[in-house]
Design a protein around this motif. Structure first.
Motif, PDB file in Angstrom:
ATOM      1  N   VAL A  37       0.816  -1.217   0.166  1.00  0.00           N
ATOM      2  CA  VAL A  37      -0.045   0.127   0.040  1.00  0.00           C
ATOM      3  C   VAL A  37       0.827   1.171   0.167  1.00  0.00           C
ATOM      4  CG1 VAL A  37      -1.565   1.232   1.480  1.00  0.00           C
ATOM      5  CG2 VAL A  37      -2.301  -1.151   1.087  1.00  0.00           C
ATOM      6  N   LEU A  38       1.860   1.405   1.025  1.00  0.00           N
ATOM      7  CA  LEU A  38       2.571   2.490   0.985  1.00  0.00           C
ATOM      8  C   LEU A  38       3.518   2.631  -0.534  1.00  0.00           C
ATOM      9  CD1 LEU A  38       3.670   4.759   2.801  1.00  0.00           C
ATOM     10  CD2 LEU A  38       5.649   2.952   3.445  1.00  0.00           C
ATOM     11  N   LEU A  39       3.933   1.552  -1.161  1.00  0.00           N
ATOM     12  CA  LEU A  39       4.313   1.635  -2.386  1.00  0.00           C
ATOM     13  C   LEU A  39       3.539   2.163  -3.427  1.00  0.00           C
ATOM     14  CD1 LEU A  39       6.579  -1.437  -2.563  1.00  0.00           C
ATOM     15  CD2 LEU A  39       7.616   0.922  -2.474  1.00  0.00           C
ATOM     16  N   GLU A  40       2.404   1.843  -3.434  1.00  0.00           N
ATOM     17  CA  GLU A  40       1.282   2.414  -4.267  1.00  0.00           C
ATOM     18  C   GLU A  40       1.049   3.956  -3.946  1.00  0.00           C
ATOM     19  OE1 GLU A  40       0.289   1.258  -7.058  1.00  0.00           O
ATOM     20  OE2 GLU A  40       1.172  -0.635  -6.796  1.00  0.00           O
ATOM     21  N   LEU A  41       1.212   4.390  -2.854  1.00  0.00           N
ATOM     22  CA  LEU A  41       1.066   5.674  -2.461  1.00  0.00           C
ATOM     23  C   LEU A  41       2.093   6.490  -3.194  1.00  0.00           C
ATOM     24  CD1 LEU A  41      -0.452   5.441   0.968  1.00  0.00           C
ATOM     25  CD2 LEU A  41      -1.508   6.099  -0.872  1.00  0.00           C
ATOM     26  N   GLY A  42       3.441   5.955  -2.942  1.00  0.00           N
ATOM     27  CA  GLY A  42       4.493   6.553  -3.496  1.00  0.00           C
ATOM     28  C   GLY A  42       4.353   6.547  -5.011  1.00  0.00           C
ATOM     29  N   ARG A  43       3.831   5.781  -5.892  1.00  0.00           N
ATOM     30  CA  ARG A  43       3.883   5.901  -7.173  1.00  0.00           C
ATOM     31  C   ARG A  43       2.727   6.683  -7.607  1.00  0.00           C
ATOM     32  NH1 ARG A  43       4.004  -0.274  -6.946  1.00  0.00           N
ATOM     33  NH2 ARG A  43       6.159  -0.576  -7.143  1.00  0.00           N
ATOM     34  N   HIS A  44       1.938   7.312  -6.768  1.00  0.00           N
ATOM     35  CA  HIS A  44       0.907   8.281  -7.085  1.00  0.00           C
ATOM     36  C   HIS A  44       0.904   9.659  -6.236  1.00  0.00           C
ATOM     37  CE1 HIS A  44      -0.401   4.369  -8.574  1.00  0.00           C
ATOM     38  NE2 HIS A  44      -0.926   4.981  -9.514  1.00  0.00           N
ATOM     39  N   PRO A  45       2.108  10.528  -6.305  1.00  0.00           N
ATOM     40  CA  PRO A  45       1.981  11.572  -5.525  1.00  0.00           C
ATOM     41  C   PRO A  45       0.832  12.564  -5.578  1.00  0.00           C
ATOM     42  CG  PRO A  45       3.329  11.825  -7.677  1.00  0.00           C
ATOM     43  CD  PRO A  45       2.953  10.548  -7.428  1.00  0.00           C
ATOM     44  N   GLU A  46      -0.096  12.172  -6.749  1.00  0.00           N
ATOM     45  CA  GLU A  46      -1.331  13.167  -6.511  1.00  0.00           C
ATOM     46  C   GLU A  46      -2.290  12.503  -5.555  1.00  0.00           C
ATOM     47  OE1 GLU A  46      -2.121   9.730  -9.236  1.00  0.00           O
ATOM     48  OE2 GLU A  46      -0.378  11.045  -8.850  1.00  0.00           O
ATOM     49  N   GLY A  47      -1.929  11.599  -5.013  1.00  0.00           N
ATOM     50  CA  GLY A  47      -2.978  10.714  -3.992  1.00  0.00           C
ATOM     51  C   GLY A  47      -3.922   9.812  -4.455  1.00  0.00           C
ATOM     52  N   LEU A  48      -4.219   8.853  -3.910  1.00  0.00           N
ATOM     53  CA  LEU A  48      -5.352   7.983  -4.113  1.00  0.00           C
ATOM     54  C   LEU A  48      -6.233   7.754  -3.097  1.00  0.00           C
ATOM     55  CD1 LEU A  48      -2.788   4.846  -5.147  1.00  0.00           C
ATOM     56  CD2 LEU A  48      -4.011   6.245  -6.611  1.00  0.00           C
ATOM     57  N   THR A  49      -7.568   7.502  -3.470  1.00  0.00           N
ATOM     58  CA  THR A  49      -8.666   7.259  -2.538  1.00  0.00           C
ATOM     59  C   THR A  49      -8.518   5.987  -2.227  1.00  0.00           C
ATOM     60  OG1 THR A  49     -10.160   6.161  -4.413  1.00  0.00           O
ATOM     61  CG2 THR A  49     -10.351   8.492  -4.072  1.00  0.00           C
ATOM     62  N   LEU A  50      -9.386   5.482  -1.014  1.00  0.00           N
ATOM     63  CA  LEU A  50      -9.268   3.871  -0.728  1.00  0.00           C
ATOM     64  C   LEU A  50      -9.531   3.123  -1.702  1.00  0.00           C
ATOM     65  CD1 LEU A  50      -9.398   2.045   1.560  1.00  0.00           C
ATOM     66  CD2 LEU A  50     -11.773   2.567   1.849  1.00  0.00           C
ATOM     67  N   SER A  51     -10.493   3.215  -2.541  1.00  0.00           N
ATOM     68  CA  SER A  51     -10.808   2.274  -3.553  1.00  0.00           C
ATOM     69  C   SER A  51      -9.648   2.350  -4.604  1.00  0.00           C
ATOM     70  CB  SER A  51     -12.172   2.611  -4.332  1.00  0.00           C
ATOM     71  OG  SER A  51     -13.156   2.714  -3.607  1.00  0.00           O
ATOM     72  N   GLN A  52      -8.846   3.331  -4.998  1.00  0.00           N
ATOM     73  CA  GLN A  52      -7.701   3.302  -5.862  1.00  0.00           C
ATOM     74  C   GLN A  52      -6.640   2.574  -5.332  1.00  0.00           C
ATOM     75  OE1 GLN A  52      -7.811   7.684  -6.427  1.00  0.00           O
ATOM     76  NE2 GLN A  52      -8.367   7.444  -8.467  1.00  0.00           N
ATOM     77  N   VAL A  53      -6.207   2.865  -3.966  1.00  0.00           N
ATOM     78  CA  VAL A  53      -5.282   2.058  -3.218  1.00  0.00           C
ATOM     79  C   VAL A  53      -5.678   0.557  -3.198  1.00  0.00           C
ATOM     80  CG1 VAL A  53      -3.876   1.831  -1.226  1.00  0.00           C
ATOM     81  CG2 VAL A  53      -4.720   3.990  -1.853  1.00  0.00           C
ATOM     82  N   ALA A  54      -6.943   0.291  -2.885  1.00  0.00           N
ATOM     83  CA  ALA A  54      -7.196  -1.083  -2.899  1.00  0.00           C
ATOM     84  C   ALA A  54      -6.900  -1.750  -4.212  1.00  0.00           C
ATOM     85  CB  ALA A  54      -8.771  -1.290  -2.557  1.00  0.00           C
ATOM     86  N   THR A  55      -7.543  -1.119  -5.293  1.00  0.00           N
ATOM     87  CA  THR A  55      -7.337  -1.655  -6.701  1.00  0.00           C
ATOM     88  C   THR A  55      -5.811  -1.737  -6.945  1.00  0.00           C
ATOM     89  OG1 THR A  55      -9.335  -1.015  -7.540  1.00  0.00           O
ATOM     90  CG2 THR A  55      -7.985  -1.407  -9.216  1.00  0.00           C
ATOM     91  N   ALA A  56      -5.083  -0.572  -6.769  1.00  0.00           N
ATOM     92  CA  ALA A  56      -3.434  -0.723  -7.338  1.00  0.00           C
ATOM     93  C   ALA A  56      -2.964  -1.866  -6.479  1.00  0.00           C
ATOM     94  CB  ALA A  56      -3.092   0.578  -7.003  1.00  0.00           C
ATOM     95  N   ALA A  57      -3.338  -2.002  -5.350  1.00  0.00           N
ATOM     96  CA  ALA A  57      -2.414  -2.916  -4.393  1.00  0.00           C
ATOM     97  C   ALA A  57      -2.911  -4.296  -4.653  1.00  0.00           C
ATOM     98  CB  ALA A  57      -2.310  -2.534  -2.952  1.00  0.00           C
TER      99      ALA A  57
END
Length: 187
Positions: A37-57
């Protein structure tokens, strides 16, 4: 009187030789998910919603929510008023600890590279939207590595920025074209 041989003792799961690769039984799935999850946040400096983080991870929303709550509570993630999560200040502090070691390690390697190819070699690091040259090694006669903060460009401009932002296949072609003939033969 015969005695039966004693059975060999087997180590508990996860207590094997430290040199052996970790198995699923010897790690922490929760920790690995939190780091994903932390890596996905790092890949998206614009930020992600809960749903976007769940999908990305690749995680269920409920698992992702619990992980984000923990990351937010410890400062590894932050949540803005719009519900978007970003990497938090604790992660930045931790990352800053590794940068000096990277630079210390890069200096001697860049020195050898500069001497070998007869050209300046440098370490360029991403800093926000900038590509910043942090260590430079000159070929002889100076042949020393030195830190510099004067060379900065956006991450998408300049030779290092263009290389970093280009697709991997293009990077290889671009780096071969821009390198001296002796370096091209080696690749």
């Amino acid at each position: 009187m015969s005695t039966a041989p004693e059975p060999e003792a087997t180590p508990a799961p996860g207590a094997g030789d430290p040199a052996e690769p970790a198995t699923a039984a010897s790690g922490s799935q929760t920790l690995e998910r939190g780091l994903a999850v932390l890596l996905e946040l790092g890949r998206h400096p614009e930020g992600l919603t809960l749903s976007q983080v769940a999908t990305a991870a690749g995680l269920h929303r409920s698992i992702t929510r619990r992980l984000l709550v923990s990351l937010d509570r410890t400062g590894f993630a932050t949540k803005d008023s719009g519900g978007r999560y970003r990497v938090g200040p604790t992660a930045a502090e931790l990352g800053a600890v590794a940068q000096p070691r990277l630079r210390e390690t890069a200096g001697p390697v860049l020195h050898v590279l500069a001497r070998t190819v007869g050209a300046t070699a440098c370490l360029v690091e991403a800093s926000g939207e900038a590509a910043v040259t942090t260590v430079v090694a000159e070929p002889p006669p100076t042949g020393r590595a030195s830190p510099t903060a004067s060379a900065a460009a956006t991450r998408s401009t300049g030779a290092p920025g263009v290389w970093r932002c280009s697709p991997p296949a293009r990077r290889c072609r671009a780096s071969r074209r821009g390198s001296p003939p002796s370096a091209r033969r080696a690749t």
